[in-house]
Motif scaffolding. Structure first.
Motif, mmCIF file in Angstrom:
data_model
loop_
_atom_site.group_PDB
_atom_site.id
_atom_site.type_symbol
_atom_site.label_atom_id
_atom_site.label_comp_id
_atom_site.label_asym_id
_atom_site.label_seq_id
_atom_site.Cartn_x
_atom_site.Cartn_y
_atom_site.Cartn_z
ATOM 1 N N ALA A 137 -6.156 -14.570 -1.245
ATOM 2 C CA ALA A 137 -6.837 -15.842 -1.024
ATOM 3 C C ALA A 137 -6.369 -16.869 -2.048
ATOM 4 O O ALA A 137 -5.785 -16.523 -3.085
ATOM 5 C CB ALA A 137 -8.348 -15.645 -1.115
ATOM 6 N N ALA A 138 -6.641 -18.115 -1.750
ATOM 7 C CA ALA A 138 -6.209 -19.186 -2.653
ATOM 8 C C ALA A 138 -6.795 -19.023 -4.048
ATOM 9 O O ALA A 138 -6.202 -19.470 -5.040
ATOM 10 C CB ALA A 138 -6.603 -20.541 -2.068
ATOM 11 N N ASN A 139 -7.959 -18.356 -4.148
ATOM 12 C CA ASN A 139 -8.578 -18.133 -5.464
ATOM 13 C C ASN A 139 -8.071 -16.865 -6.156
ATOM 14 O O ASN A 139 -8.566 -16.489 -7.209
ATOM 15 C CB ASN A 139 -10.100 -18.088 -5.334
ATOM 16 C CG ASN A 139 -10.594 -16.922 -4.472
ATOM 17 O OD1 ASN A 139 -9.791 -16.082 -4.037
ATOM 18 N ND2 ASN A 139 -11.896 -16.864 -4.243
ATOM 19 N N GLY A 140 -7.095 -16.173 -5.526
ATOM 20 C CA GLY A 140 -6.507 -14.982 -6.131
ATOM 21 C C GLY A 140 -7.140 -13.672 -5.709
ATOM 22 O O GLY A 140 -6.669 -12.600 -6.112
ATOM 23 N N ARG A 141 -8.168 -13.704 -4.880
ATOM 24 C CA ARG A 141 -8.806 -12.455 -4.438
ATOM 25 C C ARG A 141 -7.906 -11.743 -3.422
ATOM 26 O O ARG A 141 -7.336 -12.375 -2.534
ATOM 27 C CB ARG A 141 -10.165 -12.746 -3.811
ATOM 28 C CG ARG A 141 -10.905 -11.485 -3.377
ATOM 29 C CD ARG A 141 -12.241 -11.808 -2.738
ATOM 30 N NE ARG A 141 -12.852 -10.599 -2.172
ATOM 31 C CZ ARG A 141 -13.959 -10.596 -1.437
ATOM 32 N NH1 ARG A 141 -14.596 -11.740 -1.197
ATOM 33 N NH2 ARG A 141 -14.435 -9.464 -0.950
ATOM 34 N N LEU A 142 -7.798 -10.428 -3.550
ATOM 35 C CA LEU A 142 -6.967 -9.637 -2.651
ATOM 36 C C LEU A 142 -7.784 -9.128 -1.462
ATOM 37 O O LEU A 142 -8.954 -8.772 -1.611
ATOM 38 C CB LEU A 142 -6.363 -8.434 -3.384
ATOM 39 C CG LEU A 142 -5.530 -8.691 -4.634
ATOM 40 C CD1 LEU A 142 -4.871 -7.386 -5.088
ATOM 41 C CD2 LEU A 142 -4.478 -9.753 -4.399
ATOM 42 N N PHE A 143 -7.132 -9.061 -0.290
ATOM 43 C CA PHE A 143 -7.745 -8.522 0.909
ATOM 44 C C PHE A 143 -6.762 -7.592 1.608
ATOM 45 O O PHE A 143 -5.578 -7.933 1.766
ATOM 46 C CB PHE A 143 -8.116 -9.630 1.894
ATOM 47 C CG PHE A 143 -9.311 -10.442 1.502
ATOM 48 C CD1 PHE A 143 -10.582 -10.072 1.919
ATOM 49 C CD2 PHE A 143 -9.165 -11.582 0.724
ATOM 50 C CE1 PHE A 143 -11.695 -10.833 1.572
ATOM 51 C CE2 PHE A 143 -10.264 -12.345 0.374
ATOM 52 C CZ PHE A 143 -11.535 -11.967 0.790
ATOM 53 N N PHE A 144 -7.253 -6.435 2.025
ATOM 54 C CA PHE A 144 -6.459 -5.572 2.897
ATOM 55 C C PHE A 144 -6.549 -6.139 4.308
ATOM 56 O O PHE A 144 -7.639 -6.397 4.819
ATOM 57 C CB PHE A 144 -6.992 -4.140 2.879
ATOM 58 C CG PHE A 144 -6.372 -3.264 3.925
ATOM 59 C CD1 PHE A 144 -5.152 -2.641 3.700
ATOM 60 C CD2 PHE A 144 -6.993 -3.087 5.157
ATOM 61 C CE1 PHE A 144 -4.571 -1.844 4.685
ATOM 62 C CE2 PHE A 144 -6.428 -2.298 6.138
ATOM 63 C CZ PHE A 144 -5.200 -1.675 5.901
#
Length: 360
Positions: free
Chosen positions: A312-319
């Motif tokens: 995400a733009a805020n740096g959070r990772l998503f599978f």
């Protein structure tokens, strides 16, 4: 190390192309080079030409004049590069007769993978909010303003749709029209979904997910394809990763849908400050390994996967999803020729490991 046969199981169409060197995105020369590193000789098989009763198979093997069809003892280790569901009777029969087939089952539903990962306390926080089918869609429309709809068993972006909330119950439905060969936007109401949209969701199982606000490069969202494989020694390793950037104006990053492949470090450094980009790249690799190790516990003979991981733009990772038959050509398109070759070497190393050590 003495030379031994290793089987490469292909689908019928690709197998027919072997003697003419027409195997699409699958590189025969990469298999030959990778196998030779481990003292192996690749032979290219199709499932219906493996005779489980006699223990012999018809296979293509390379000779001086090119590939010839020969009758050989069925290899004791086979890397599956065709697509088989867990209900394949042919694959079940092959496995009952002894060959070690890794990645034997490689077509898993997105819902199945999501359910497995939800069981991990470590990994569930990396999953986007998800629901199933038409009933799930209505619930998700009440919770999120932007949704992605994906067929549970779709691939290369086929059938993916998007719903965007505009105002007071009004949405825009975006889908790809096979007839016109471009994306179509249609206004819809939450209280009166079009018959065509409802038909999609009841004809085949669909996953409904919140759309992740992915990081962008020039307003084009991107995610990372992470190739995770077992090699010599049997341990999972990150072979490489590259970025898949959506086509201008698009929302799916699949290369087959107009997406562009870039080196992961280049993409990340365009979207994030240098130190942050480097940290994110390491974090993506760590997440990829954790996902593969967890899935291995529930998916037999898993050894070679391509994972899509979004940031995400805020740096959070998503599978995002797991590809049981990783399309490795993205490395070549991203200018990573040596990593592309490594993605063939590592499975051949795993094959040699199995030949010498049996089941880990």
């Amino acid at each position: 190390m003495g030379q031994q046969l290793v089987g490469i199981l292909l689908n019928a169409a690709m197998h027919r192309g072997v003697p003419r060197l027409r195997t699409g995105q699958e590189s025969l020369s990469n298999y030959e080079e990778a196998a030779a590193v481990y003292g192996l000789v690749p032979c290219f098989l199709r499932l219906d030409e493996i005779d489980t009763d006699s223990g012999f198979s018809a296979a293509y093997i390379k000779e001086t004049q090119g590939y010839r069809r020969a009758i050989i003892p069925t290899p004791t280790v086979i890397h599956n590069r065709a697509i088989y569901h867990q209900n394949s009777s042919g694959m079940k029969r092959l496995l009952r007769h002894g060959p070690r087939v890794f990645n034997a089952w490689n077509r898993y539903g997105k819902d199945e993978i999501h359910t497995l990962l939800r069981k991990s306390a470590e990994l569930r926080d990396f999953l986007p909010a998800t629901a199933l089918g038409l009933s799930g869609l209505k619930l998700m429309m009440e919770r999120f303003p932007d949704l992605i709809l994906k067929p549970c068993r779709g691939s290369i972006g086929k059938g993916v749709m998007r719903l965007i909330h505009r105002n007071a119950g009004n949405w825009t439905w975006i889908y790809y029209s096979a007839r016109s060969r471009h994306w179509v936007s249609v206004p819809v109401s939450i209280d009166a979904l079009p018959r065509a949209l409802r038909s999609h969701l009841v004809s085949v199982p669909y996953l409904v997910q919140e759309r992740i606000p992915l990081a962008v490069i020039g307003r084009r969202p991107f995610d990372l394809r992470v190739t995770v494989q077992r090699g010599w020694g049997g341990e999972w390793q990150i072979t490489g990763m590259f970025a898949k950037v959506a086509a201008p104006g698009g929302f799916v990053s699949n290369i087959a849908r107009g997406g562009e492949a870039l080196r992961s470090n280049v993409a990340l450094e365009k979207a994030f400050p240098g130190e942050t980009a480097a940290h994110l790249r390491m974090s993506v690799g760590t997440l990829g390994l954790a996902v593969a190790r967890w899935l291995e516990q529930g998916l037999p003979e898993l050894a070679d996967v391509g994972l899509d991981i979004g940031i995400a733009a805020n740096g959070r990772l998503f599978f995002i999803e797991c590809n049981g038959r990783d399309q490795r050509y993205g490395f070549r398109k991203a200018g990573l020729a040596e990593t592309w070759k490594d993605s063939y070497r590592r499975p051949m190393g795993y094959a040699r490991f199995l030949l010498e050590n049996g089941r880990p």
